[in-house]
Scaffold this motif. Structure first.
Motif, PDB file in Angstrom:
ATOM      1  N   ASP A  26       0.850  -1.084  -0.048  1.00  0.00           N
ATOM      2  CA  ASP A  26      -0.099   0.075   0.049  1.00  0.00           C
ATOM      3  C   ASP A  26       1.038   1.310  -0.191  1.00  0.00           C
ATOM      4  OD1 ASP A  26      -2.748   1.044   0.068  1.00  0.00           O
ATOM      5  OD2 ASP A  26      -2.055   2.143   1.960  1.00  0.00           O
ATOM      6  N   VAL A  27       1.771   1.257   0.925  1.00  0.00           N
ATOM      7  CA  VAL A  27       2.767   2.308   0.909  1.00  0.00           C
ATOM      8  C   VAL A  27       3.336   2.555  -0.378  1.00  0.00           C
ATOM      9  CG1 VAL A  27       5.197   3.177   1.858  1.00  0.00           C
ATOM     10  CG2 VAL A  27       3.110   2.103   3.261  1.00  0.00           C
ATOM     11  N   THR A  28       3.989   1.487  -1.119  1.00  0.00           N
ATOM     12  CA  THR A  28       4.653   1.476  -2.325  1.00  0.00           C
ATOM     13  C   THR A  28       3.793   1.985  -3.491  1.00  0.00           C
ATOM     14  OG1 THR A  28       6.043  -0.529  -1.575  1.00  0.00           O
ATOM     15  CG2 THR A  28       6.065   0.051  -3.784  1.00  0.00           C
ATOM     16  N   ILE A  29       2.636   1.546  -3.657  1.00  0.00           N
ATOM     17  CA  ILE A  29       1.922   1.923  -4.859  1.00  0.00           C
ATOM     18  C   ILE A  29       1.414   3.436  -4.656  1.00  0.00           C
ATOM     19  CG2 ILE A  29       1.284  -0.474  -5.737  1.00  0.00           C
ATOM     20  CD1 ILE A  29      -1.486  -0.092  -4.325  1.00  0.00           C
ATOM     21  N   ARG A  30       1.005   3.789  -3.447  1.00  0.00           N
ATOM     22  CA  ARG A  30       0.600   4.993  -3.313  1.00  0.00           C
ATOM     23  C   ARG A  30       1.572   5.954  -3.490  1.00  0.00           C
ATOM     24  NH1 ARG A  30      -3.100   5.275   2.274  1.00  0.00           N
ATOM     25  NH2 ARG A  30      -3.538   7.128   1.427  1.00  0.00           N
ATOM     26  N   HIS A  31       2.977   5.837  -2.957  1.00  0.00           N
ATOM     27  CA  HIS A  31       4.030   6.565  -3.120  1.00  0.00           C
ATOM     28  C   HIS A  31       4.371   6.784  -4.673  1.00  0.00           C
ATOM     29  CE1 HIS A  31       7.669   8.633  -2.457  1.00  0.00           C
ATOM     30  NE2 HIS A  31       8.340   7.974  -3.021  1.00  0.00           N
ATOM     31  N   HIS A  32       4.084   5.751  -5.489  1.00  0.00           N
ATOM     32  CA  HIS A  32       4.595   5.703  -6.772  1.00  0.00           C
ATOM     33  C   HIS A  32       3.469   6.733  -7.436  1.00  0.00           C
ATOM     34  CE1 HIS A  32       6.379   4.915 -10.730  1.00  0.00           C
ATOM     35  NE2 HIS A  32       4.934   4.724 -11.298  1.00  0.00           N
ATOM     36  N   ALA A  33       2.415   6.725  -6.954  1.00  0.00           N
ATOM     37  CA  ALA A  33       1.140   7.468  -7.842  1.00  0.00           C
ATOM     38  C   ALA A  33       1.663   8.848  -7.356  1.00  0.00           C
ATOM     39  CB  ALA A  33      -0.188   7.318  -7.276  1.00  0.00           C
ATOM     40  N   LEU A  34       2.096   9.288  -6.260  1.00  0.00           N
ATOM     41  CA  LEU A  34       2.413  10.784  -5.782  1.00  0.00           C
ATOM     42  C   LEU A  34       3.597  11.088  -6.571  1.00  0.00           C
ATOM     43  CD1 LEU A  34       1.668  10.615  -1.968  1.00  0.00           C
ATOM     44  CD2 LEU A  34       0.624  12.101  -3.586  1.00  0.00           C
ATOM     45  N   GLU A  35       4.665  10.276  -6.640  1.00  0.00           N
ATOM     46  CA  GLU A  35       5.919  10.623  -6.929  1.00  0.00           C
ATOM     47  C   GLU A  35       5.897  10.899  -8.753  1.00  0.00           C
ATOM     48  OE1 GLU A  35       9.998   9.497  -5.288  1.00  0.00           O
ATOM     49  OE2 GLU A  35       9.412   8.113  -6.815  1.00  0.00           O
ATOM     50  N   SER A  36       5.229   9.678  -9.311  1.00  0.00           N
ATOM     51  CA  SER A  36       5.039   9.897 -10.771  1.00  0.00           C
ATOM     52  C   SER A  36       3.883  10.918 -11.278  1.00  0.00           C
ATOM     53  CB  SER A  36       4.735   8.596 -11.426  1.00  0.00           C
ATOM     54  OG  SER A  36       4.644   8.458 -12.600  1.00  0.00           O
ATOM     55  N   GLY A  37       2.991  10.912 -10.436  1.00  0.00           N
ATOM     56  CA  GLY A  37       1.630  12.054 -10.753  1.00  0.00           C
ATOM     57  C   GLY A  37       1.060  11.139 -11.742  1.00  0.00           C
ATOM     58  N   THR A  57      -2.864  16.602 -14.326  1.00  0.00           N
ATOM     59  CA  THR A  57      -2.209  17.868 -14.504  1.00  0.00           C
ATOM     60  C   THR A  57      -2.455  18.590 -13.209  1.00  0.00           C
ATOM     61  OG1 THR A  57      -2.980  17.991 -16.762  1.00  0.00           O
ATOM     62  CG2 THR A  57      -2.608  20.015 -15.803  1.00  0.00           C
ATOM     63  N   LYS A  58      -3.503  18.168 -12.352  1.00  0.00           N
ATOM     64  CA  LYS A  58      -3.597  18.939 -11.160  1.00  0.00           C
ATOM     65  C   LYS A  58      -2.514  18.711 -10.010  1.00  0.00           C
ATOM     66  CE  LYS A  58      -6.809  18.989  -7.039  1.00  0.00           C
ATOM     67  NZ  LYS A  58      -7.934  18.370  -6.435  1.00  0.00           N
ATOM     68  N   ARG A  59      -1.987  17.288  -9.978  1.00  0.00           N
ATOM     69  CA  ARG A  59      -0.906  16.877  -9.294  1.00  0.00           C
ATOM     70  C   ARG A  59       0.447  17.417 -10.001  1.00  0.00           C
ATOM     71  NH1 ARG A  59       1.599  15.783  -4.758  1.00  0.00           N
ATOM     72  NH2 ARG A  59       3.304  14.321  -4.850  1.00  0.00           N
ATOM     73  N   LYS A  60       0.600  17.424 -11.126  1.00  0.00           N
ATOM     74  CA  LYS A  60       2.063  17.935 -11.792  1.00  0.00           C
ATOM     75  C   LYS A  60       2.156  19.272 -11.826  1.00  0.00           C
ATOM     76  CE  LYS A  60       3.288  13.810 -14.203  1.00  0.00           C
ATOM     77  NZ  LYS A  60       3.945  13.310 -15.600  1.00  0.00           N
ATOM     78  N   ARG A  61       0.942  19.995 -11.724  1.00  0.00           N
ATOM     79  CA  ARG A  61       1.138  21.561 -11.595  1.00  0.00           C
ATOM     80  C   ARG A  61       1.783  21.991 -10.160  1.00  0.00           C
ATOM     81  NH1 ARG A  61      -1.174  25.864  -8.742  1.00  0.00           N
ATOM     82  NH2 ARG A  61      -2.524  24.389  -7.625  1.00  0.00           N
ATOM     83  N   MET A  62       1.762  21.082  -9.178  1.00  0.00           N
ATOM     84  CA  MET A  62       2.488  21.335  -7.961  1.00  0.00           C
ATOM     85  C   MET A  62       3.988  20.687  -7.833  1.00  0.00           C
ATOM     86  SD  MET A  62       0.286  23.088  -6.212  1.00  0.00           S
ATOM     87  CE  MET A  62       1.092  22.873  -4.461  1.00  0.00           C
ATOM     88  N   MET A  63       3.915  19.720  -8.560  1.00  0.00           N
ATOM     89  CA  MET A  63       5.353  18.616  -8.485  1.00  0.00           C
ATOM     90  C   MET A  63       5.331  17.749  -9.705  1.00  0.00           C
ATOM     91  SD  MET A  63       7.475  16.308  -7.534  1.00  0.00           S
ATOM     92  CE  MET A  63       6.305  14.619  -6.899  1.00  0.00           C
ATOM     93  N   ASP A  64       6.345  18.142 -10.357  1.00  0.00           N
ATOM     94  CA  ASP A  64       6.459  17.268 -11.630  1.00  0.00           C
ATOM     95  C   ASP A  64       7.927  16.767 -11.455  1.00  0.00           C
ATOM     96  OD1 ASP A  64       6.674  15.931 -13.942  1.00  0.00           O
ATOM     97  OD2 ASP A  64       6.255  17.908 -15.350  1.00  0.00           O
ATOM     98  N   SER A  65       7.969  15.694 -11.163  1.00  0.00           N
ATOM     99  CA  SER A  65       9.411  14.960 -10.870  1.00  0.00           C
ATOM    100  C   SER A  65      10.347  14.961 -12.199  1.00  0.00           C
ATOM    101  CB  SER A  65       9.083  13.543 -10.477  1.00  0.00           C
ATOM    102  OG  SER A  65       8.708  13.605  -9.169  1.00  0.00           O
ATOM    103  N   VAL A  66       9.465  14.998 -13.213  1.00  0.00           N
ATOM    104  CA  VAL A  66      10.328  15.003 -14.615  1.00  0.00           C
ATOM    105  C   VAL A  66      10.380  16.148 -15.434  1.00  0.00           C
ATOM    106  CG1 VAL A  66      10.471  12.415 -14.641  1.00  0.00           C
ATOM    107  CG2 VAL A  66       8.560  13.543 -15.682  1.00  0.00           C
ATOM    108  N   GLY A  67       9.698  17.274 -14.641  1.00  0.00           N
ATOM    109  CA  GLY A  67       9.645  18.586 -15.371  1.00  0.00           C
ATOM    110  C   GLY A  67      10.171  19.721 -14.522  1.00  0.00           C
ATOM    111  N   HIS A  68       9.481  20.595 -14.009  1.00  0.00           N
ATOM    112  CA  HIS A  68       9.768  21.850 -13.152  1.00  0.00           C
ATOM    113  C   HIS A  68      10.405  21.382 -11.884  1.00  0.00           C
ATOM    114  CE1 HIS A  68       6.045  21.853 -10.761  1.00  0.00           C
ATOM    115  NE2 HIS A  68       5.477  21.627 -11.770  1.00  0.00           N
ATOM    116  N   TYR A  69      10.203  20.211 -11.239  1.00  0.00           N
ATOM    117  CA  TYR A  69      10.639  19.732 -10.103  1.00  0.00           C
ATOM    118  C   TYR A  69      12.079  19.093  -9.924  1.00  0.00           C
ATOM    119  CZ  TYR A  69      10.134  19.632  -4.915  1.00  0.00           C
ATOM    120  OH  TYR A  69      10.039  19.746  -3.501  1.00  0.00           O
ATOM    121  N   ALA A  70      12.380  18.672 -11.144  1.00  0.00           N
ATOM    122  CA  ALA A  70      13.841  18.007 -11.388  1.00  0.00           C
ATOM    123  C   ALA A  70      14.760  19.038 -11.666  1.00  0.00           C
ATOM    124  CB  ALA A  70      13.501  17.075 -12.713  1.00  0.00           C
ATOM    125  N   ARG A  71      16.163  18.276 -11.383  1.00  0.00           N
ATOM    126  CA  ARG A  71      17.266  19.277 -11.658  1.00  0.00           C
ATOM    127  C   ARG A  71      18.154  18.323 -12.554  1.00  0.00           C
ATOM    128  NH1 ARG A  71      18.783  23.007  -8.060  1.00  0.00           N
ATOM    129  NH2 ARG A  71      20.599  23.440  -9.546  1.00  0.00           N
TER     130      ARG A  71
END
Length: 333
Positions: free
Chosen positions: A201-212, A277-291
């Motif tokens: 449960d932790v794993t799949i929910r975290h991936h959903a959040l991280e990946s958007g 889009t709603k999630r990635k507007r705040m945190m896009d791990s492979v976009g504006h939140y990446a370095r």
């Protein structure tokens, strides 16, 4: 982007037949029909569901597991073959994307393989688990990076990983860089005990959040009769119960329907693709939140070769490296 599309998704938690692949296949086709009757456009089945997950390998010493392993060889799936043809035809008939886990036989080796069939019935992705876990290493060979791909399907960009591949952050990131919209995760179920379901449960929910992205997770189920068939030892039977958490998760890390932790059933939920889009507007791990100037992924996505042609062998090391690898930056340029 995803816009305001609504995709109806299904996740199946059902028991395989522990003797014949054809009988497990019948259960797959029946579940596709049932999900279609509820309007589902994509369905996910458990890890190596056809013919069955090798539960015996978790509770049987290697010295005495030979007969069960050979039986699995006899029932394993050849890709392409009659079983993949039947599933593809049913996917086409029901206009549904189907994600199925199989034990794939490639001559003398078995693989933990995930198959993605588009709604046209076409097999658009075949990938092999890159590292079998613990007891599984006695059963399956290793996959390669060629399967770390996201497939374009009728319902969107679909990615898949099996079980503890989700504990490999770079494997997950490789799919994230391809902007997966629906992630399909598969676990065996009826294994290890309740802690397995909790960790899952932790794993799949975290991936959903991280990946958007949305996550559709399917786990298998063993009946009490099947557990008794696998072993009469009460101590070992404990390792064949629990560990089920069939679920559908939103990009915000929320369950869209109550997860199924025991028994058989098919979960159905609507995926509002605008939530990506709603999630990635705040945190896009492979976009504006990446370095990307600090962190990047080096991915070798060429199929494994057992014979190296002379033309390649004669190349310089640098040329081979350039051919076989590429860097995936966190931001597309």
């Amino acid at each position: 982007m995803a816009g305001s599309r609504i995709i109806r998704a299904a996740a199946a938690q059902i028991a395989p037949d522990l003797h014949e692949a054809s009988k497990t296949l019948a259960r797959v086709l029946e579940a596709i029909d049932e999900a279609a009757s509820q309007g589902a456009e994509i369905i996910v089945f458990p890890e190596t569901f056809v013919p069955y997950y090798p539960y015996f390998s978790f509770i049987t010493p290697a010295m005495t597991a030979g007969a069960a392993h050979l039986k699995l060889y006899e029932q394993a799936v050849v890709v392409p073959g009659p079983i993949t043809h039947a599933v593809g035809e049913r996917a086409r008939l029901r206009n549904m994307v189907v994600v199925l886990g199989v034990n794939e036989r490639d001559y003398g080796t078995l693989y933990n393989t995930q198959l993605v069939f588009d709604a046209s019935g076409e097999l658009v992705l075949k990938r092999r688990k890159i590292t079998p876990t613990y007891h599984e290493r006695m059963i399956w060979g290793q996959g390669d990076g060629s399967g770390l791909k996201v497939a374009e399907t009728r319902v969107g960009r679909v990615g898949a990983l099996a079980c503890w591949e989700h504990y490999n952050p770079l494997a997950r990131y490789s799919l994230m860089t391809q902007h997966e919209e629906i992630h399909c995760s598969q676990f065996p179920g009826s294994l290890v005990g309740p802690i397995f379901a909790e960790q899952m449960d932790v794993t799949i929910r975290h991936h959903a959040l991280e990946s958007g992205c949305f996550v559709i997770n399917a786990t298998g189920w063993l009946t009490e009769a099947q557990i008794n068939e696998l072993t009469a030892d009460p101590a070992l039977q404990k390792g064949l119960r629990g560990g089920c958490n069939t679920a559908i998760i939103s990009p915000e890390g929320r369950h869209l329907v109550t997860p199924l932790t025991e028994g058989e059933g098919i979960l159905v939920a609507d995926l509002d693709m605008a939530l990506i889009t709603k999630r990635k507007r705040m945190m896009d791990s492979v976009g504006h939140y990446a370095r990307p100037e600090l962190l990047s992924l080096r991915l070798d996505d060429t199929p494994a070769r057992y014979v190296i042609p002379h033309s390649i062998e004669s190349e310089t090391e640098g040329e081979r490296d350039a051919e076989r690898t590429h860097f995936t930056p966190a931001i597309d340029h």
